[in-house]
Design a protein around this motif. Structure first.
Motif, PDB file in Angstrom:
ATOM      1  N   GLU A 411       0.823  -1.221   0.000  1.00  0.00           N
ATOM      2  CA  GLU A 411       0.000   0.000   0.000  1.00  0.00           C
ATOM      3  C   GLU A 411       0.852   1.265   0.000  1.00  0.00           C
ATOM      4  O   GLU A 411       0.320   2.371  -0.030  1.00  0.00           O
ATOM      5  CB  GLU A 411      -0.936   0.020   1.232  1.00  0.00           C
ATOM      6  N   CYS A 412       2.171   1.125   0.075  1.00  0.00           N
ATOM      7  CA  CYS A 412       3.041   2.319   0.102  1.00  0.00           C
ATOM      8  C   CYS A 412       2.983   3.015  -1.258  1.00  0.00           C
ATOM      9  O   CYS A 412       3.080   2.360  -2.297  1.00  0.00           O
ATOM     10  CB  CYS A 412       4.487   1.944   0.414  1.00  0.00           C
ATOM     11  N   ARG A 413       2.858   4.318  -1.256  1.00  0.00           N
ATOM     12  CA  ARG A 413       2.796   5.075  -2.504  1.00  0.00           C
ATOM     13  C   ARG A 413       3.902   6.135  -2.606  1.00  0.00           C
ATOM     14  O   ARG A 413       3.997   6.848  -3.598  1.00  0.00           O
ATOM     15  CB  ARG A 413       1.430   5.764  -2.660  1.00  0.00           C
ATOM     16  N   SER A 414       4.689   6.258  -1.527  1.00  0.00           N
ATOM     17  CA  SER A 414       5.834   7.171  -1.613  1.00  0.00           C
ATOM     18  C   SER A 414       7.025   6.486  -0.951  1.00  0.00           C
ATOM     19  O   SER A 414       6.846   5.578  -0.123  1.00  0.00           O
ATOM     20  CB  SER A 414       5.532   8.504  -0.924  1.00  0.00           C
ATOM     21  N   PHE A 415       8.222   6.933  -1.317  1.00  0.00           N
ATOM     22  CA  PHE A 415       9.440   6.308  -0.796  1.00  0.00           C
ATOM     23  C   PHE A 415       9.464   6.380   0.729  1.00  0.00           C
ATOM     24  O   PHE A 415       9.829   5.422   1.399  1.00  0.00           O
ATOM     25  CB  PHE A 415      10.653   7.011  -1.413  1.00  0.00           C
ATOM     26  N   ASP A 416       9.019   7.518   1.269  1.00  0.00           N
ATOM     27  CA  ASP A 416       9.054   7.710   2.722  1.00  0.00           C
ATOM     28  C   ASP A 416       8.146   6.755   3.473  1.00  0.00           C
ATOM     29  O   ASP A 416       8.350   6.492   4.654  1.00  0.00           O
ATOM     30  CB  ASP A 416       8.661   9.158   3.063  1.00  0.00           C
ATOM     31  N   CYS A 437      16.756   4.813  -8.540  1.00  0.00           N
ATOM     32  CA  CYS A 437      15.543   3.996  -8.761  1.00  0.00           C
ATOM     33  C   CYS A 437      14.393   4.978  -8.969  1.00  0.00           C
ATOM     34  O   CYS A 437      13.852   5.535  -8.008  1.00  0.00           O
ATOM     35  CB  CYS A 437      15.277   3.083  -7.574  1.00  0.00           C
ATOM     36  N   THR A 438      14.059   5.214 -10.213  1.00  0.00           N
ATOM     37  CA  THR A 438      13.055   6.223 -10.555  1.00  0.00           C
ATOM     38  C   THR A 438      11.645   5.740 -10.246  1.00  0.00           C
ATOM     39  O   THR A 438      10.752   6.538  -9.999  1.00  0.00           O
ATOM     40  CB  THR A 438      13.163   6.561 -12.050  1.00  0.00           C
ATOM     41  N   LEU A 439      11.467   4.445 -10.284  1.00  0.00           N
ATOM     42  CA  LEU A 439      10.145   3.873 -10.052  1.00  0.00           C
ATOM     43  C   LEU A 439      10.313   2.572  -9.265  1.00  0.00           C
ATOM     44  O   LEU A 439      11.203   1.777  -9.579  1.00  0.00           O
ATOM     45  CB  LEU A 439       9.532   3.584 -11.426  1.00  0.00           C
ATOM     46  N   ILE A 440       9.505   2.407  -8.231  1.00  0.00           N
ATOM     47  CA  ILE A 440       9.585   1.185  -7.429  1.00  0.00           C
ATOM     48  C   ILE A 440       8.206   0.534  -7.437  1.00  0.00           C
ATOM     49  O   ILE A 440       7.210   1.200  -7.134  1.00  0.00           O
ATOM     50  CB  ILE A 440      10.024   1.509  -5.979  1.00  0.00           C
ATOM     51  N   SER A 441       8.175  -0.734  -7.790  1.00  0.00           N
ATOM     52  CA  SER A 441       6.897  -1.414  -7.866  1.00  0.00           C
ATOM     53  C   SER A 441       6.719  -2.280  -6.627  1.00  0.00           C
ATOM     54  O   SER A 441       7.606  -3.051  -6.258  1.00  0.00           O
ATOM     55  CB  SER A 441       6.868  -2.250  -9.152  1.00  0.00           C
ATOM     56  N   VAL A 442       5.542  -2.132  -5.967  1.00  0.00           N
ATOM     57  CA  VAL A 442       5.302  -2.852  -4.709  1.00  0.00           C
ATOM     58  C   VAL A 442       4.111  -3.808  -4.807  1.00  0.00           C
ATOM     59  O   VAL A 442       3.562  -4.248  -3.812  1.00  0.00           O
ATOM     60  CB  VAL A 442       5.107  -1.859  -3.530  1.00  0.00           C
ATOM     61  N   GLY A 443       3.704  -4.114  -6.023  1.00  0.00           N
ATOM     62  CA  GLY A 443       2.588  -5.040  -6.243  1.00  0.00           C
ATOM     63  C   GLY A 443       2.243  -5.041  -7.714  1.00  0.00           C
ATOM     64  O   GLY A 443       2.705  -4.183  -8.465  1.00  0.00           O
ATOM     65  N   PRO A 444       1.439  -6.011  -8.158  1.00  0.00           N
ATOM     66  CA  PRO A 444       1.177  -6.125  -9.590  1.00  0.00           C
ATOM     67  C   PRO A 444       0.256  -5.049 -10.177  1.00  0.00           C
ATOM     68  O   PRO A 444       0.294  -4.778 -11.374  1.00  0.00           O
ATOM     69  CB  PRO A 444       0.527  -7.511  -9.737  1.00  0.00           C
ATOM     70  N   GLY A 445      -0.579  -4.420  -9.371  1.00  0.00           N
ATOM     71  CA  GLY A 445      -1.542  -3.439  -9.889  1.00  0.00           C
ATOM     72  C   GLY A 445      -0.861  -2.165 -10.371  1.00  0.00           C
ATOM     73  O   GLY A 445       0.215  -1.813  -9.886  1.00  0.00           O
ATOM     74  N   ARG A 446      -1.503  -1.475 -11.326  1.00  0.00           N
ATOM     75  CA  ARG A 446      -0.960  -0.215 -11.835  1.00  0.00           C
ATOM     76  C   ARG A 446      -0.664   0.770 -10.707  1.00  0.00           C
ATOM     77  O   ARG A 446       0.331   1.461 -10.699  1.00  0.00           O
ATOM     78  CB  ARG A 446      -2.019   0.450 -12.722  1.00  0.00           C
ATOM     79  N   GLU A 447      -1.618   0.810  -9.732  1.00  0.00           N
ATOM     80  CA  GLU A 447      -1.510   1.813  -8.666  1.00  0.00           C
ATOM     81  C   GLU A 447      -0.457   1.439  -7.630  1.00  0.00           C
ATOM     82  O   GLU A 447      -0.042   2.288  -6.842  1.00  0.00           O
ATOM     83  CB  GLU A 447      -2.887   2.029  -8.021  1.00  0.00           C
ATOM     84  N   GLN A 448       0.001   0.199  -7.627  1.00  0.00           N
ATOM     85  CA  GLN A 448       0.969  -0.229  -6.602  1.00  0.00           C
ATOM     86  C   GLN A 448       2.390   0.143  -7.028  1.00  0.00           C
ATOM     87  O   GLN A 448       3.250  -0.709  -7.229  1.00  0.00           O
ATOM     88  CB  GLN A 448       0.827  -1.733  -6.360  1.00  0.00           C
ATOM     89  N   SER A 449       2.594   1.442  -7.156  1.00  0.00           N
ATOM     90  CA  SER A 449       3.867   1.938  -7.681  1.00  0.00           C
ATOM     91  C   SER A 449       4.277   3.197  -6.941  1.00  0.00           C
ATOM     92  O   SER A 449       3.430   4.021  -6.591  1.00  0.00           O
ATOM     93  CB  SER A 449       3.718   2.306  -9.168  1.00  0.00           C
ATOM     94  N   ILE A 450       5.569   3.312  -6.728  1.00  0.00           N
ATOM     95  CA  ILE A 450       6.117   4.540  -6.154  1.00  0.00           C
ATOM     96  C   ILE A 450       6.871   5.233  -7.281  1.00  0.00           C
ATOM     97  O   ILE A 450       7.907   4.745  -7.729  1.00  0.00           O
ATOM     98  CB  ILE A 450       7.057   4.207  -4.969  1.00  0.00           C
ATOM     99  N   ILE A 451       6.294   6.314  -7.768  1.00  0.00           N
ATOM    100  CA  ILE A 451       6.920   7.000  -8.908  1.00  0.00           C
ATOM    101  C   ILE A 451       7.753   8.154  -8.355  1.00  0.00           C
ATOM    102  O   ILE A 451       7.213   9.121  -7.829  1.00  0.00           O
ATOM    103  CB  ILE A 451       5.849   7.520  -9.895  1.00  0.00           C
ATOM    104  N   ARG A 452       9.062   8.005  -8.429  1.00  0.00           N
ATOM    105  CA  ARG A 452       9.941   9.037  -7.848  1.00  0.00           C
ATOM    106  C   ARG A 452      10.385  10.049  -8.889  1.00  0.00           C
ATOM    107  O   ARG A 452      10.758  11.163  -8.570  1.00  0.00           O
ATOM    108  CB  ARG A 452      11.159   8.376  -7.196  1.00  0.00           C
TER     109      ARG A 452
END
Ligand code: IMP
Length: 456
Positions: A411-416, A437-452
């Motif tokens: 559920e994390c959406r930011s690096f912090d 690491c410009t983008l970190i994926s934390v799950g398979p869904g589109r929204e499960q991403s940390i876009i840095r």
């Protein structure tokens, strides 16, 4: 230092490039996404995510040996050949001249996508008239050769990819444009079969393919695919001139590259970013950013060296948690620790400007975590991938250990928001590789991403 042609004509950092070309670069915005490991790094999801911001997605190499799993609103869609942008109705998807295309697979994917409510307009897909065609005899040769190799087999996907590229280099290949010219196609197929039949009948002990049957089938494919077959280089060049955002989607991974991978356990095309230009017909100066996708651990399908492979329960745990089964063949993937020798190799070869770290969530609950930073070979420390797979089989990885984390991170959406140890793990990768690491994926869904960082 002022330029001899007066101030401002040359940029300080790029002294030999006239301002004119820099101005052109400013109106372009292209991004290449390649795999940095042995494929299956999760490029499809990243490309799908970024596709909402581009108008063109182009593939430049490979064929239906690739398999991109896209998840949208709980629905799972796997595409093998059609670029990942196909889920967006206003995006043009390009199959470049550098691909080998199996028309039956392409038509099946088109039909499946239509049935599920996607790909409603023909102009969502353009295919290069110069792309090569995978013919039935290519699949027979691929499988026959693997069988003959026995326990030395490459572990190909069996899709005829290698033999189709061989024919391209041997100048006896069939191209997509040929499918729209039946008389021409007959001559090409007859010429190809004259040689292939000897191999098929006598070496692989399989029945001869029927030329008439092939022709009927492939002429029919040509008719169905005609609306898509065109000069894709011209289309891309026009889009580049108009400043349209374009995403070039790599398939496989750098360690499967025909030149730079773990040869001979590789695929048959050049998968590195440099091949975007040859595989799509555009010039090298048109590429703005190059991102490499890397799993937070490593996987490989098929045979060949894999220094950080885990053959124990932990490898099995990663396989089950990460659902590590081939999207194309369903084979269980071999799993192991992240290998920064491999990653640095890919960073150099592709000139990466950003890293996309995927499946970080799969490592939740594992402690300690290990990352290989070098290898030991015959008592020497090396930081390069050996050219010889026999040496790659013998290297002993040197690991750095990290404390893991137990908190779920999907559920994390930011690096912090990531637990401290997860941040440390990511920061260590950035520190050792020197790439963000410009983008970190934390799950398979589109929204499960940390876009840095966003390229567009
Ligand atoms: P081929 O590309 O079917 O000739 O297979 C050659 C090698 O590349 C085999 O080890 C395959 O498993 C591997 N390979 C090809 N495409 C992919 C992919 O998209 N992901 C992972 N491995 C692949």
């Amino acid at each position: 230092m002022e330029s001899p042609r007066g101030p401002g004509l040359f940029n300080r950092d790029q002294r030999h490039r006239p301002i004119l070309s820099i101005e052109r670069r400013l109106i372009l915005s292209t991004l290449v996404v390649v795999g940095t490991q042995w494929g299956d790094e999760g490029k499809g999801k990243v490309v799908d995510l970024l596709t909402s911001r581009v108008r063109v997605v182009a593939r430049f190499q490979g064929g239906n040996n690739a398999g991109h799993t896209l998840k949208v609103g709980g629905e799972q869609i796997i595409v093998h050949l059609i670029p990942s942008g196909i889920l967006y109705p206003d995006t043009i998807n390009v199959i470049g001249n550098g691909l080998v295309v199996d028309p039956a697979v392409l038509l099946q994917e088109k039909a499946d996508l239509r049935r599920r409510g996607y790909f409603r307009q023909d102009d969502q897909l353009v295919i290069s008239e110069r792309a090569h065609v995978i013919m039935p005899y290519h699949k027979v040769i691929d499988l026959g050769r693997e069988e003959l190799l026995g326990n030395k087999k490459i572990g190909t996907t069996g899709r005829g990819i290698g033999p189709a590229y061989e024919d391209k280099a041997a100048r006896v290949g069939i191209r997509m444009g040929d499918l729209t010219r039946p008389d021409h196609l007959r001559k090409r197929v007859d010429a190809a079969l004259a040689e292939k039949n000897v191999l098929i009948e006598h070496l692989f002990k399989r029945p001869r393919p029927d030329a008439n049957e092939i022709l009927d089938q492939y002429v029919a494919y040509g008719e169905q695919l005609k609306p898509h077959i065109t000069d894709i280089a011209r289309i891309l060049q026009e889009k580049l001139d108009a400043g349209v955002h374009i995403l070039f989607e790599g398939a496989q991974g750098t360690l499967l590259d025909i030149d730079h991978g773990t040869y001979p356990y590789v695929t048959s095309s050049s998968v590195v970013a440099g091949n975007v230009c040859a595989g799509c017909g555009i010039g090298p100066m048109k590429l703005d950013q190059i991102w490499g996708a890397a799993k937070a651990y490593s996987t490989r399908v098929g045979a060949g060296g894999f220094p950080t492979e885990l053959t124990d329960d932990l490898g099995e745990r990663i396989r089950m948690t990460g659902a590590e089964f081939g999207a194309t063949t369903g084979r269980p993937r071999r799993c192991g620790w992240l290998d920064l020798v491999v990653l640095n190799h890919s960073i150099r070869l592709n000139g990466l400007t950003g890293l996309v770290l995927t499946k970080l969530d799969v490592l939740t609950g594992i402690s300690p975590l290990k990352i290989a930073t070098a290898y030991e070979l015959d008592g020497k420390i090396i930081e390069r991938v050996p050219w010889d797979v026999n040496d790659l089989d013998r290297v002993v990885p040197i690991y750095k250990e990290f404390r893991g984390w137990d908190e779920p991170i999907s559920e994390c959406r930011s690096f912090d928001e990531l637990p401290r140890n997860a941040r440390h793990y990511v920061e260590a990768i950035e520190h050792i590789t020197g790439v963000t690491c410009t983008l970190i994926s934390v799950g398979p869904g589109r929204e499960q991403s940390i876009i840095r960082e966003s390229p567009f």
